[in-house]
Design an enzyme around this catalytic site. Structure first.
Site, PDB file in Angstrom:
ATOM      1  N   HIS A  88      48.611 -48.623  92.784  1.00 25.14           N
ATOM      2  CA  HIS A  88      49.146 -48.691  91.395  1.00 25.14           C
ATOM      3  C   HIS A  88      48.422 -50.090  90.820  1.00 25.14           C
ATOM      4  O   HIS A  88      48.439 -50.994  91.278  1.00 25.14           O
ATOM      5  CB  HIS A  88      50.430 -49.108  91.540  1.00 25.14           C
ATOM      6  CG  HIS A  88      51.146 -49.560  90.234  1.00 25.14           C
ATOM      7  ND1 HIS A  88      51.534 -48.398  89.160  1.00 25.14           N
ATOM      8  CD2 HIS A  88      51.902 -50.648  89.797  1.00 25.14           C
ATOM      9  CE1 HIS A  88      52.083 -48.908  88.335  1.00 25.14           C
ATOM     10  NE2 HIS A  88      52.166 -50.285  88.633  1.00 25.14           N
ATOM     11  N   SER A  89      48.022 -49.848  89.333  1.00 27.47           N
ATOM     12  CA  SER A  89      47.542 -50.957  88.648  1.00 27.47           C
ATOM     13  C   SER A  89      46.165 -51.214  89.401  1.00 27.47           C
ATOM     14  O   SER A  89      45.281 -50.439  89.427  1.00 27.47           O
ATOM     15  CB  SER A  89      48.508 -52.032  88.526  1.00 27.47           C
ATOM     16  OG  SER A  89      48.270 -52.827  87.310  1.00 27.47           O
ATOM     17  N   MET A  90      45.999 -52.582  89.619  1.00 28.66           N
ATOM     18  CA  MET A  90      45.022 -52.978  90.591  1.00 28.66           C
ATOM     19  C   MET A  90      44.725 -52.111  91.665  1.00 28.66           C
ATOM     20  O   MET A  90      43.559 -51.883  92.065  1.00 28.66           O
ATOM     21  CB  MET A  90      44.946 -54.594  90.835  1.00 28.66           C
ATOM     22  CG  MET A  90      43.494 -54.803  91.465  1.00 28.66           C
ATOM     23  SD  MET A  90      43.817 -56.540  92.078  1.00 28.66           S
ATOM     24  CE  MET A  90      44.622 -56.191  93.877  1.00 28.66           C
ATOM     25  N   ALA A  92      44.957 -49.124  92.118  1.00 26.41           N
ATOM     26  CA  ALA A  92      44.250 -47.659  91.784  1.00 26.41           C
ATOM     27  C   ALA A  92      42.759 -48.158  91.789  1.00 26.41           C
ATOM     28  O   ALA A  92      41.921 -47.068  92.230  1.00 26.41           O
ATOM     29  CB  ALA A  92      44.619 -47.207  90.309  1.00 26.41           C
ATOM     30  N   SER A 116      47.359 -44.800  89.640  1.00 25.76           N
ATOM     31  CA  SER A 116      48.869 -45.110  88.909  1.00 25.76           C
ATOM     32  C   SER A 116      48.834 -46.340  88.167  1.00 25.76           C
ATOM     33  O   SER A 116      48.278 -47.444  88.484  1.00 25.76           O
ATOM     34  CB  SER A 116      49.967 -45.159  90.037  1.00 25.76           C
ATOM     35  OG  SER A 116      51.188 -45.806  89.378  1.00 25.76           O
TER      36      SER A 116
END
Length: 250
Positions: A88-90, A92, A116
């Protein structure tokens, strides 16, 4: 074989799929603690980066290449059954780069990557870097871009003093990351995002399609940047269904 890099809140040694989970900038393995009980038939291995939670005494990493090498060194002996990545975010970007490093080393590859809440690394950053800002501006920009920090952290100076260096180190690593053009992965990718996330548009998510020769899926869920936690009770059953049915293998 234990390692500080992995946290299993609910070990399932007989599960036929392992899901390695990579948190957002400033995040930690505990973000995925509730997932183990909700994803039947899947064992959750949450990645714990140095400098947070049980690894507070270890130096933070600010160089993406160093993180990639050390992380894959730890992953390599633990890929003895089918596995997927969820970042998720970083996280990903960390997940995708870890998969590229696995490919370069000729190691087993994930059956799917979930990217994500993060634009594809081929998409430029539309805003100036956060990591060099003084603390007051740093916090203000976090509030504007990502709905800020948890109120409990802002209200406690000691917690804030502990958390800000972690977040700044992660953003330093992420914002200085130089994405190199290499052969794309032959691994299915699912790009997920929140419908109300101002930082990640559907076009940003769609750009992940060009980074795989495998199947691609794009889905947006109700909520903002942290939709997966805000809407956990509806999101996790969806993810559980996907992981157990394995539609990308048909």
């Amino acid at each position: 074989m234990s390692s500080p890099w992995f946290v299993r809140s609910k070990p399932k040694p007989h599960a036929d799929l392992c899901l390695f989970c990579f948190a957002h900038a400033g995040g930690a393995a505990s973000a995925f603690h509730p997932w183990g009980a909700k994803l039947e038939g899947v064992e959750i291995w949450a990645i714990q980066l140095p400098g947070r939670e049980g690894r507070l005494s270890e130096p933070l990493i600010t160089d993406f290449a160093i993180l990639q090498q050390r992380l894959v060194d730890e992953l390599a002996p633990r890929l003895d059954r089918p596995f997927a990545f969820f970042g998720h975010s970083m996280g990903a970007i960390v997940a995708y780069e870890a998969a590229r490093e696995l490919q370069q080393r000729g190691l087993p590859m994930p059956v799917r990557i979930y990217a994500s809440g993060r634009r594809a690394p081929t998409r430029p950053n539309r805003e100036p870097p956060l990591h060099p800002l003084p603390d007051a501006q740093f916090i203000a920009e976090l509030k504007r871009r990502f709905a800020g920090l948890p109120a409990v952290i802002l209200a406690e100076p000691e917690l804030l003093a502990l958390f800000l260096p972690i977040l700044r180190a992660d953003l330093t690593m992420l914002e200085r990351h130089d994405f190199k053009q290499e052969p794309v992965l032959d691994v299915p990718i699912a790009a997920y995002g929140g419908q109300d996330d101002p930082q990640t548009s559907s076009d940003d998510l769609e750009a992940w399609r060009a980074l795989t020769t495998g199947a691609f899926d794009l889905r947006c869920f109700p909520g903002g940047h942290f939709y997966l936690h805000e809407q956990r009770d509806s999101f996790l059953p969806h993810l559980a269904g996907e992981l157990n049915q394995r539609p990308w293998l048909t």
